[in-house]
Scaffold this motif. Sequence first.
Motif, short mmCIF file in Angstrom:
data_model
loop_
_atom_site.label_atom_id
_atom_site.label_comp_id
_atom_site.label_asym_id
_atom_site.label_seq_id
_atom_site.Cartn_x
_atom_site.Cartn_y
_atom_site.Cartn_z
N ILE A 19 0.86 -1.19 0.00
CA ILE A 19 0.00 0.00 0.00
C ILE A 19 0.89 1.24 0.00
CG2 ILE A 19 -1.58 1.37 1.42
CD1 ILE A 19 -2.92 -1.25 2.26
N SER A 20 0.70 2.07 -1.00
CA SER A 20 1.49 3.31 -1.05
C SER A 20 0.79 4.37 -0.21
CB SER A 20 1.67 3.78 -2.49
OG SER A 20 0.43 4.02 -3.09
N PHE A 21 1.59 5.23 0.39
CA PHE A 21 1.07 6.25 1.29
C PHE A 21 2.06 7.41 1.34
CE2 PHE A 21 3.72 3.46 3.79
CZ PHE A 21 4.44 4.32 4.60
N THR A 22 1.57 8.53 1.84
CA THR A 22 2.42 9.68 2.11
C THR A 22 2.37 9.96 3.60
OG1 THR A 22 1.91 10.58 -0.08
CG2 THR A 22 2.89 12.09 1.52
N ARG A 23 3.53 10.17 4.20
CA ARG A 23 3.62 10.44 5.64
C ARG A 23 3.93 11.92 5.84
NH1 ARG A 23 7.55 11.10 9.54
NH2 ARG A 23 7.03 10.25 11.60
N TYR A 24 3.19 12.53 6.75
CA TYR A 24 3.41 13.93 7.12
C TYR A 24 3.75 13.97 8.60
CZ TYR A 24 0.93 14.93 2.77
OH TYR A 24 0.54 14.99 1.46
#
Length: 165
Positions: A19-24
């Motif tokens: 699962i691709s995701f962006t972390r902030y």
Amino acid sequence: MIQLEQEKCVYDVLEKLDISFTRYEHGAVFTVEEVRQLDITISGGHTKNLFLRNRKGDQHYLVIVSEEKDVDLKRLSKLIGSTPLSFGSAERLNKYLNVYPGAVGAFGLINDCTNHVQVVVDSDLLEKDTINFHPNVNTATVNLSIQEFRRYLDYVNNPVSIINF
């Protein structure tokens, strides 16, 4: 140290599921209002996550709604066929999802090995392109697509109800 392990566990599961995701990363936040005051822009559906229990305390719910919505617990209990609902204690939250207040979200379900917690999702959130959750800590936010979120829910295998709030 424990918080870093909780967060790493989330990323390990997302990686395992491809699962691709962006972390902030951001300062610690405990409320939706505090998130709104952050100096970052994160697209997608922003969530309010409530850990609730029934009157007897033998059933627990993770309610995931759009951040701007209010949740009427009396109405919700009728919608999901439960006895009156109230907020679960920090001890119960730790026992079932292994997270602390302020870090409640869908990723806590990876710690619910018995699939005890029932998930209630706001149908409006599923119409967004992406959705955001804390990765079991309240110092970061993870953004992923709705399709990937649905795959994640299938993986954790907790009972899920979709409700129109």
